[in-house]
Design an enzyme around this catalytic site. Structure first.
Site, PDB file in Angstrom:
ATOM      1  N   MET A  54       0.794  -1.218   0.000  1.00 55.53           N
ATOM      2  CA  MET A  54       0.000   0.000   0.000  1.00 55.53           C
ATOM      3  C   MET A  54       0.834   1.279   0.000  1.00 55.53           C
ATOM      4  O   MET A  54       0.302   2.362  -0.202  1.00 55.53           O
ATOM      5  CB  MET A  54      -0.963   0.014   1.195  1.00 55.53           C
ATOM      6  CG  MET A  54      -0.313  -0.054   2.563  1.00 55.53           C
ATOM      7  SD  MET A  54       0.171   1.530   3.310  1.00 55.53           S
ATOM      8  CE  MET A  54      -1.424   2.317   3.561  1.00 55.53           C
ATOM      9  N   TYR A  55       2.140   1.192   0.206  1.00 51.88           N
ATOM     10  CA  TYR A  55       2.972   2.392   0.201  1.00 51.88           C
ATOM     11  C   TYR A  55       2.983   3.005  -1.199  1.00 51.88           C
ATOM     12  O   TYR A  55       3.467   2.390  -2.158  1.00 51.88           O
ATOM     13  CB  TYR A  55       4.403   2.083   0.629  1.00 51.88           C
ATOM     14  CG  TYR A  55       4.554   1.625   2.069  1.00 51.88           C
ATOM     15  CD1 TYR A  55       3.554   1.854   3.016  1.00 51.88           C
ATOM     16  CD2 TYR A  55       5.700   0.979   2.492  1.00 51.88           C
ATOM     17  CE1 TYR A  55       3.690   1.443   4.325  1.00 51.88           C
ATOM     18  CE2 TYR A  55       5.851   0.563   3.820  1.00 51.88           C
ATOM     19  CZ  TYR A  55       4.837   0.791   4.723  1.00 51.88           C
ATOM     20  OH  TYR A  55       4.982   0.382   6.035  1.00 51.88           O
ATOM     21  N   SER A  56       2.430   4.206  -1.290  1.00 53.03           N
ATOM     22  CA  SER A  56       2.293   4.897  -2.582  1.00 53.03           C
ATOM     23  C   SER A  56       1.641   3.987  -3.619  1.00 53.03           C
ATOM     24  O   SER A  56       2.025   3.979  -4.796  1.00 53.03           O
ATOM     25  CB  SER A  56       3.649   5.404  -3.082  1.00 53.03           C
ATOM     26  OG  SER A  56       4.155   6.395  -2.222  1.00 53.03           O
ATOM     27  N   SER A  57       0.664   3.196  -3.165  1.00 54.06           N
ATOM     28  CA  SER A  57      -0.133   2.324  -4.043  1.00 54.06           C
ATOM     29  C   SER A  57       0.730   1.415  -4.910  1.00 54.06           C
ATOM     30  O   SER A  57       0.513   1.267  -6.119  1.00 54.06           O
ATOM     31  CB  SER A  57      -1.061   3.169  -4.932  1.00 54.06           C
ATOM     32  OG  SER A  57      -1.968   3.922  -4.153  1.00 54.06           O
TER      33      SER A  57
END
Length: 347
Positions: A54-57
């Site tokens: 989920m980090y920066s999608s």
């Protein structure tokens, strides 16, 4: 750089783990610069890299994948699953077999690797039976897609339940827990850390600088820019006009005095404090720039003596949380009034 065994897995990891949450749109959008930071960390002895889908999608995983080309065999790579990557979260988040089976393939593709060393469940999901989660993770180990699995920010009761389900059903165990821990967020010392020790779990902690509050750039009675950096993501945590923040700003000034008294910076003191706990295997650093990485790695060989730790205990007593420890997840028992209120007819 010191190295420790990760939760009985036989895998040796550096006492510092490079966190990549700030690589990508949310922090540093320059991929080449991020790759240079990762390479610099590896060159300084860090062999443990932690990211999440989920980090920066997903962008963070892609950057890490670029950086590890040609060096993959020398790196212990960890990532996480749970949060949605976009607004469409129905069946595209959580800890179900359906989602984890899809998410791990997406992470492998973005990371450009055939396996993940440590696959972590990013937060609890009480809508999914823990047995199902452990079942699919165990299958992924058998399939060779992951080497071990762990969890992140699980309350102690969930850690114990997962352990007993694994034992009863013959599934693999959570080998690690990843909780937030810092000089101003010490609540996990009450039960999470002792339980991890008893269960033989490795612990890799996040937010040792409490979202930058312990970076040395924040001072009491001095202006704080609430529109940029970590402060912009949660301005209420830094706003000095709020009475609830007064105790942590008072503690901050006293902690700065402790750091100055032994001739180190506040971030160096903060990093050394976390690694001093015997339950902690590795502390995750989350630099956005090369300068931030260099300033954090300086503390890799710093050992705090008992008098210094006693001073910190006096300022922030063991087991005390002055900082909102986890804004990303709260249990339903706190967020949903209906689960703690009897129906009117039964009151």
């Amino acid at each position: 750089m010191r190295y420790r065994t990760l939760g009985g897995t036989g895998i040796e990891v550096s006492a510092y783990c490079l966190g990549s949450m700030m690589f990508g749109a949310i922090g540093n959008p320059d991929h080449e610069d991020c790759v240079r930071i990762i390479h610099a960390a590896l060159d300084q002895g860090i062999n443990f890299v932690d990211t999440a889908d989920m980090y920066s999608s997903g962008e963070s995983e892609e950057i890490v994948g670029k950086a590890l080309k040609g060096r993959r065999d020398d790196v212990v790579l960890a990532t996480k699953v749970h949060f949605p990557l976009d607004d469409e979260s129905r069946n595209r988040s959580g800890n179900s077999r359906r989602w984890i089976t899809r998410a791990v393939e997406d992470s492998l593709r973005r990371l450009d690797t055939d396996w993940i060393d440590l696959y972590q469940v990013h937060r609890p999901d009480h809508s999914t039976d823990i047995e199902e989660t452990l079942w699919v993770l165990s299958d992924l180990v058998s399939a060779g897609k992951i080497r071990a699995f762990g969890c992140s920010s699980f309350p102690v009761e969930d850690l114990v339940e997962a352990y007993h389900v694994s034992d009863r059903r013959g599934y693999g165990r959570f080998r690690t827990e990843q909780p937030p821990y810092s000089m101003v967020s010490r609540g996990i010392e009450r039960s999470v850390l002792p339980t991890c020790q008893r269960l033989g779990m490795g612990v890799l902690t996040w937010s040792p600088l409490a979202w930058g509050f312990l970076s040395g750039k924040i001072r009491k009675d001095q202006p704080v820019d609430l529109t940029s950096g970590r402060a912009a993501l949660a301005p209420h945590r830094f706003d000095q006009s709020l009475p609830a923040n007064a105790p942590k700003y008072d503690a901050l000034e006293r902690l700065i005095e402790v750091a100055e008294g032994i001739g180190v910076t506040l971030p160096e003191l903060a990093m050394a404090f976390v690694t001093a706990h015997p339950a902690v295997t590795s502390v995750i650093t989350g630099p956005r720039t090369m300068d931030q990485l260099d300033s954090l790695v300086k503390a890799a060989d710093l050992t705090l003596d008992d008098p210094t730790l006693d001073q910190i205990d006096e300022i922030v007593p063991p087991g005390t949380d002055l900082w909102d420890i986890d804004a990303a997840w709260r249990p339903e028992s706190l967020t949903n009034p209906s689960v703690r209120r009897r129906p009117l007819a039964d009151r």
